[in-house]
Design a protein around this motif. Structure first.
Motif: not given
Length: 439
Positions: A209-211, A235-238, A244-247, A251-252
């Motif tokens: 997720a940080a890449e 499962m919903e992933v917001g 968060m820094p890499m957003d 999107k949802d």
């Protein structure tokens, strides 16, 4: 005080026979009661870098607070875990929901679901130039679908099969690798996309997720998949949930995934169930990025039979004694209290009979002297004088002297003194008879 102690001594001696009887009953209780549960178990966890192993380590540390040793056994994944359970190599294992359906009915009958520990989302990471709408869009990509025998490959295989993409028809550019190997290849640009399975907090998922060159994709048509694969859940992933820094995700999105289920075999001691589940509850009580606090553990899938102890835990919580006492003490108390009930049922009539038996034994010390008096009385009644009156009188006087050594409780002294009177009365009768014979 001395008299009281003497009476107590007499009572104990009179009822000494109770000691072996009670010892026999108590011995039978300890012989037939089931032995205490072992404070050690083996648990199959998957790879050391996987989510199963991370959860198992936290569970092990929590159980150690109760003096319980949980030995972790690494494996190749869910299917391997099931194999270890069926072979008896371990007593516990984390298994991906749906994997039990690959077993025969007889094999499933040897396993027990203790509970769902958490959800395992499927994560599809792609490199940024890649476009994706449906699984069929991955056909031309260099894709990692999970290593052989892994839970990742099992779930992805089921999703692909729902799209009529059968295992024998997989493109040659799809690779059967997963975990760190797939992550390294994806980051290095050797893959275009890769599937992963595990909690959002997993170190590997967080690394991906940080890449900046990777993007997390949504799995579309989730309702269609759930209708065909009921052991999965949506499962919903917001937006920004993973990083968060890499957003990440940008999107949802919606993804699918099985649940991690704790499964036991017939070697598992069922009385350990509340201990294991309570430890899991403490590990999971704060929830996760996707699971609210106090959501898990939860009742296991219906495809597995459930232990009665697990049913009780989910309906009523911990057994009463385990709420206030350490597990080891509460477990022993539970077992012995239950088996002590039939013991008390047996002892009640026994103790009820102590009074009459005690009276009989004490009076037997006195009444046995009356037998000889009765024999003499019958002879006198029939007019049959004893052959040697002098010897008989001497014998009774000797008995009268010996009666002074008879010990009876104070409450029975009146009967002893009555014997003295009757003995003296019989001596006087014999002396009267002796005078008549001499006359």
């Amino acid at each position: 005080m001395r008299r009281l102690l003497n009476d107590l001594k007499i009572m104990l001696l009179a009822n000494f026979w109770l000691i072996p009887v009670i010892a026999l009953l108590v011995g039978a209780l300890f012989y037939f009661v089931a032995p205490p549960p072992p404070m050690h178990a083996k648990m199959a966890t998957g790879a050391a870098t996987g989510g199963y192993h991370a959860f198992a380590e936290r569970l092990r540390d929590e159980l150690a607070k109760e003096g319980f040793t949980l030995e972790l056994v690494e494996s190749r994944g869910s299917l391997d875990n099931l194999g270890k359970l069926l072979a008896g190599d371990v007593g516990l294992a984390l298994v991906q929901s749906g994997q039990e359906l690959t077993l025969s009915e007889r094999q499933r009958g040897d396993l027990f679901g203790l509970g769902v520990m958490y959800r395992e989302p499927v994560w599809l990471f792609v490199r940024t130039p890649v476009t994706f709408q449906r699984l069929s869009d991955l056909a031309d990509l260099r894709l990692a679908i999970g290593s052989d025998g892994s839970g990742t490959q099992a779930v992805i295989g089921a999703l692909l099969a729902a799209n009529r993409i059968e295992e024998g028809a997989y493109p040659e550019n799809w690779q059967r690798i997963g975990g760190s190997r797939a992550a390294n290849a994806l980051i290095a640009g050797e893959l275009d996309a890769a599937f992963f399975l595990g909690p959002a907090e997993n170190a590997l998922i967080q690394r991906l997720a940080a890449e900046p060159e990777l993007r997390l994709e949504s799995l579309n048509r989730t309702r269609a998949y759930l209708a065909r694969l009921p052991y999965l859940s949506a499962m919903e992933v917001g937006e920004g949930m993973l990083n968060m820094p890499m957003d990440t995700p940008a999107k949802d999105i919606v993804t699918l995934g099985p649940v991690a289920t704790l499964v036991a075999n017939e070697d598992f001691h069922s009385s350990l169930t509340p201990l294991i589940l309570e430890a899991a509850r403490k590990v999971l009580e704060n929830g996760s990025l996707l699971d609210p606090p106090d959501s898990y553990p939860a009742a296991p899938p219906r495809s597995l039979q459930t232990l009665d102890e697990a049913e009780y835990y989910y309906n009523k919580g911990l057994p009463i004694l385990q709420r206030y006492l350490p597990f080891r003490i509460a477990s022993l108390a539970d077992r012995y209290i239950i088996l002590a009930i039939p013991l008390l049922v047996l002892l009640f009539p026994l103790f009820k009979a102590i009074g009459p038996l005690y009276q009989w034994r004490i009076r037997a010390r006195i009444y046995r002297w009356y037998k000889h008096l009765r024999e003499i009385d019958l002879q006198l009644y029939k007019g049959e004088w004893p052959d040697d009156l002098d010897a008989e009188i001497e014998r009774l006087e000797q008995l009268e002297s010996e009666m002074g050594r008879i010990e009876v409780p104070l409450s029975y002294s009146n009967e002893l003194y009555q014997l003295h009177v009757h003995l003296r009365y019989m001596i006087e009768r014999l002396r009267t008879a002796q005078k008549r014979r001499q006359a």
